[in-house]
Design a protein around this motif. Structure first.
Motif, short mmCIF file in Angstrom:
data_model
loop_
_atom_site.label_atom_id
_atom_site.label_comp_id
_atom_site.label_asym_id
_atom_site.label_seq_id
_atom_site.Cartn_x
_atom_site.Cartn_y
_atom_site.Cartn_z
N PRO A 73 57.47 49.71 21.38
CA PRO A 73 56.96 50.46 22.53
C PRO A 73 55.78 49.73 23.17
N THR A 74 55.57 49.95 24.45
CA THR A 74 54.34 49.48 25.09
C THR A 74 53.35 50.63 24.97
N LEU A 75 52.18 50.33 24.41
CA LEU A 75 51.20 51.36 24.06
C LEU A 75 49.87 51.12 24.76
N ARG A 76 49.08 52.17 24.82
CA ARG A 76 47.72 52.10 25.36
C ARG A 76 46.86 53.10 24.60
N VAL A 91 46.72 57.64 21.60
CA VAL A 91 47.65 56.56 21.92
C VAL A 91 48.72 57.14 22.83
N GLU A 93 52.32 56.18 25.11
CA GLU A 93 53.40 55.21 25.29
C GLU A 93 53.59 54.96 26.77
N GLU A 94 53.66 53.71 27.15
CA GLU A 94 53.85 53.34 28.55
C GLU A 94 55.20 52.69 28.77
N THR A 95 56.09 52.78 27.78
CA THR A 95 57.41 52.20 27.88
C THR A 95 58.23 53.01 28.87
N MET A 103 58.35 54.98 20.84
CA MET A 103 57.26 55.37 19.93
C MET A 103 57.72 56.43 18.93
N THR A 152 52.07 45.50 23.62
CA THR A 152 53.33 45.75 22.93
C THR A 152 53.24 45.11 21.56
#
Length: 180
Positions: A73-76, A91, A93-95, A103, A152
């Motif tokens: 997943p792309t996370l922030r 956190v 998820e930006e996916t 995620m 990621t």
């Protein structure tokens, strides 16, 4: 005593950015609640906690079988909150697209358990008490608008946490590479 857990380690950029935003001082009342900052070199996102009676070899095989082939997943890191005794950074998820649920799938595969999973990174621990709500509430307010850089992760890590020295010492036992 050693314990096993599965986790993702934030990127060096995400760690550096968060380290700039976490207060470098102890707020008023911190001594009363025994507030202890978690060092950035121990920051991670725990997915599954397996305790101290688990076999490293068995858990390694289990995690490898369940997580191999999963999409990263792309996370922030974003926002802040607290659980009793824990100050955390959230956190998100930006996916996008088909992988938008990466995620949750990763958390389930990595042993997040039956309880609802709340992804977070622990930045401090404290002793609960009368003054904790005020002190921790002020820190949550201070960090509520935090929004770090996206990243990621390349792998899911099985860690061993050795508690014999008083402070946990983490060692990677196994890494499962995630698909990009």
């Amino acid at each position: 005593m050693a314990r096993l857990f599965s986790a993702i380690v934030p990127s060096p950029e995400a760690v550096a950015d968060l380290a700039e935003h976490v207060p470098g001082h102890l707020p008023d009342g911190a001594a009363e609640i025994k507030l202890r900052w978690t060092p950035p070199d121990r920051w991670h996102l725990t997915f599954g906690f397996f305790g101290d009676d688990d076999s490293e070899q068995r858990r390694t095989k289990w995690l490898h079988r369940r997580a191999t082939g999963l999409r990263a997943p792309t996370l922030r890191l974003a926002g802040a909150g607290s659980f009793p005794g824990v100050l955390w950074i959230g956190v998100v998820e930006e996916t996008a697209g088909e992988s938008a649920d990466a995620m949750r799938k990763l958390a389930v595969a990595a042993g997040a358990g039956r309880r609802p999973y709340r992804p977070h990174l622990t930045v401090a621990r404290y002793q609960r008490g009368q003054h904790a709500k005020r002190v921790i509430g002020g820190l949550v307010d201070q960090l509520a608008d935090y929004r770090g850089p996206a990243w990621t992760p390349s792998d899911l890590v099985l860690f061993r946490s050795d508690l014999s020295s008083g402070s946990p010492v983490y060692a990677a036992v196994h890494r499962v590479e995630l698909d990009a």
